[in-house]
Design a protein around this motif. Structure first.
Motif, PDB file in Angstrom:
ATOM      1  N   ARG A  61      96.998 -16.624  30.623  1.00 53.26           N
ATOM      2  CA  ARG A  61      96.284 -17.795  29.625  1.00 53.26           C
ATOM      3  C   ARG A  61      94.805 -17.758  29.332  1.00 53.26           C
ATOM      4  N   TYR A  62      94.032 -17.189  29.903  1.00 49.74           N
ATOM      5  CA  TYR A  62      92.682 -17.100  29.953  1.00 49.74           C
ATOM      6  C   TYR A  62      92.063 -15.852  29.307  1.00 49.74           C
ATOM      7  N   ARG A  63      93.074 -14.970  28.802  1.00 50.01           N
ATOM      8  CA  ARG A  63      92.777 -13.823  28.115  1.00 50.01           C
ATOM      9  C   ARG A  63      91.660 -12.759  28.572  1.00 50.01           C
TER      10      ARG A  63
ATOM     11  N   GLY B 157      99.420  -4.595  24.024  1.00 54.39           N
ATOM     12  CA  GLY B 157     100.279  -5.152  22.973  1.00 54.39           C
ATOM     13  C   GLY B 157     101.173  -5.819  23.830  1.00 54.39           C
ATOM     14  N   SER B 158     101.715  -5.740  24.990  1.00 53.09           N
ATOM     15  CA  SER B 158     102.589  -6.436  25.733  1.00 53.09           C
ATOM     16  C   SER B 158     102.063  -7.860  26.252  1.00 53.09           C
ATOM     17  N   MET B 159     100.293  -7.803  26.216  1.00 55.62           N
ATOM     18  CA  MET B 159      99.667  -8.988  26.766  1.00 55.62           C
ATOM     19  C   MET B 159     100.069 -10.193  25.720  1.00 55.62           C
ATOM     20  N   MET B 160     100.476  -9.843  24.382  1.00 55.64           N
ATOM     21  CA  MET B 160     100.304 -10.543  23.597  1.00 55.64           C
ATOM     22  C   MET B 160     101.672 -11.267  23.099  1.00 55.64           C
ATOM     23  N   GLY B 161     102.476 -11.115  23.898  1.00 55.31           N
ATOM     24  CA  GLY B 161     104.110 -11.495  23.594  1.00 55.31           C
ATOM     25  C   GLY B 161     104.247 -13.020  23.833  1.00 55.31           C
ATOM     26  N   ARG B 162     104.732 -13.720  23.045  1.00 55.12           N
ATOM     27  CA  ARG B 162     105.007 -15.138  23.295  1.00 55.12           C
ATOM     28  C   ARG B 162     106.185 -15.659  22.461  1.00 55.12           C
TER      29      ARG B 162
ATOM     30  N   ARG C  14     105.031  -9.806  29.118  1.00 54.40           N
ATOM     31  CA  ARG C  14     103.805 -10.288  29.126  1.00 54.40           C
ATOM     32  C   ARG C  14     103.316 -10.780  30.447  1.00 54.40           C
ATOM     33  N   GLU C  15     104.251 -11.512  31.391  1.00 51.63           N
ATOM     34  CA  GLU C  15     103.929 -11.930  32.758  1.00 51.63           C
ATOM     35  C   GLU C  15     104.044 -10.760  33.510  1.00 51.63           C
ATOM     36  N   SER C  16     105.228  -9.706  33.479  1.00 52.62           N
ATOM     37  CA  SER C  16     105.215  -8.505  34.484  1.00 52.62           C
ATOM     38  C   SER C  16     104.013  -7.905  34.174  1.00 52.62           C
ATOM     39  N   THR C  17     103.326  -7.369  33.161  1.00 49.51           N
ATOM     40  CA  THR C  17     102.288  -6.565  32.955  1.00 49.51           C
ATOM     41  C   THR C  17     101.064  -7.459  33.792  1.00 49.51           C
TER      42      THR C  17
ATOM     43  N   CYS D 162      91.219 -16.935  40.104  1.00 51.47           N
ATOM     44  CA  CYS D 162      90.616 -15.786  39.726  1.00 51.47           C
ATOM     45  C   CYS D 162      89.388 -15.385  40.304  1.00 51.47           C
ATOM     46  N   LYS D 163      89.170 -14.182  40.688  1.00 48.49           N
ATOM     47  CA  LYS D 163      87.688 -13.658  41.153  1.00 48.49           C
ATOM     48  C   LYS D 163      87.434 -12.780  40.529  1.00 48.49           C
ATOM     49  N   PHE D 164      87.391 -12.907  39.098  1.00 51.79           N
ATOM     50  CA  PHE D 164      86.380 -12.007  38.186  1.00 51.79           C
ATOM     51  C   PHE D 164      85.296 -12.241  38.122  1.00 51.79           C
TER      52      PHE D 164
END
Length: 307
Positions: A187-189, A229-234, A243-246, A301-303
């Motif tokens: 969700r934070y992209r 592209g898979s990160m854009m699925g909704r 999306r969540e698997s990726t 998230c430790k980014f």
């Protein structure tokens, strides 16, 4: 957390084979297994070991004279798996799988052969699995846990071994430590931001979903969609699952403490697709969503910006 995080490989192997069956294979025998680098030379899989990519595996079977003869060869894929298919469903109960050649990054020599295990037989189709093939480097890794009873599986190296090519220089690692707990949700992209591109360990955004998750995912999502592209699925259970698997796969490569191993992520996505139930798809997506959001344990998230 279990020390041996590679135990999910059995599920992945089974799922991958069943995908081949579903895609239309009839009257065939199929053999599947995996190859790992045993970095500690203890004869077993541990968190220090990793799949060997691009290593050759041969299948040998007894001939009429009783001598083993190589009947097929295959190369392991990006998660260390291999699959071989044989027409006519021959009896392969006396055959053995053997790894040979150097493993990428392992500087390994051939390990012991393993027998084939018949796990499925129906409609003239036979499926065999092989216990993990393990290769070992000439010397164990320096920071391996001490063991009172080491069990090397290979013969000692020759007294004058040939020079070993040096592995290629790797790009700089992300600032966050692989040993540190971290989970970064979709969700934070942040996964798609250029300043965090170094956190795409092993994977790249342009890799195809069909290559990463296997033939059943290709059948469902097509051959053209990328990880980006898979990160854009909704808005759809199956797109949400992908999306969540990726996202879970990326998190698993970035933190040893992430609840799922990379092979486990691949296996669970395929299991959900294979089940054919929307409820199962949603439940799997929800489990990955929770893990990606830092649950359990309220992991953050430790980014930090890549250098």
């Amino acid at each position: 957390m279990s020390v041996v995080r590679t135990m999910g490989l059995g599920l992945v192997t089974t799922i991958v084979i069943l995908c081949v069956v579903i895609s239309g294979a009839n009257g065939d025998a199929m053999v599947s297994g995996s190859v790992f680098c045993d970095r500690c030379k203890d004869g077993k899989l541990s968190l220090f070991d990793y799949p060997l990519i691009g290593i050759k595996v041969s299948i040998s079977c007894p001939g009429r004279d009783g001598q083993l003869k190589v009947i097929s060869e295959e190369t392991t894929n990006w998660i260390g798996n291999y699959i071989m298919r044989f027409n006519g469903a021959p009896d392969m109960s006396g055959c053995r799988a053997q790894v040979y050649g150097d493993g990428q990054g392992c500087q390994a020599v051939a390990g012991p052969a393993q027998s084939l295990n018949l796990v499925f037989q129906m409609f003239d189709t036979e499926i065999y699995t092989v216990d993990h093939l393990i290769s070992q480097p000439a010397q164990p890794m320096s920071n391996c846990p001490r063991s009172s009873s080491p069990s090397p599986i290979l013969s000692p190296p020759p007294s004058n071994p040939a020079p070993v090519p040096q592995p290629p220089k790797l790009p700089p690692l992300p600032p966050v430590s692989f040993l540190e707990a971290s989970a970064c949700p979709y969700r934070y992209r942040m996964w798609m931001m250029p300043e965090y591109e170094c956190y795409w360990r092993v994977l790249t955004p342009d890799l195809k979903v069909s290559f990463v998750f296997g033939p059943l995912a290709a059948q469902k999502y097509g051959n053209d969609i990328t990880l980006r592209g898979s990160m854009m699925g909704r808005g759809d259970p199956y797109k949400t699952l992908l999306r969540e698997s990726t996202t879970a796969l990326l998190n698993s490569y970035n933190s040893l403490q992430f609840p799922y191993h990379p092979l486990d992520v691949v296996g669970r996505l395929n299991a959900a697709l294979l089940g054919g139930s929307t409820r199962q798809v949603l439940m799997t997506a929800l489990r990955f969503l929770r893990a990606n959001s830092g649950n359990p344990g309220n992991v953050t998230c430790k980014f930090t910006t890549c250098k």
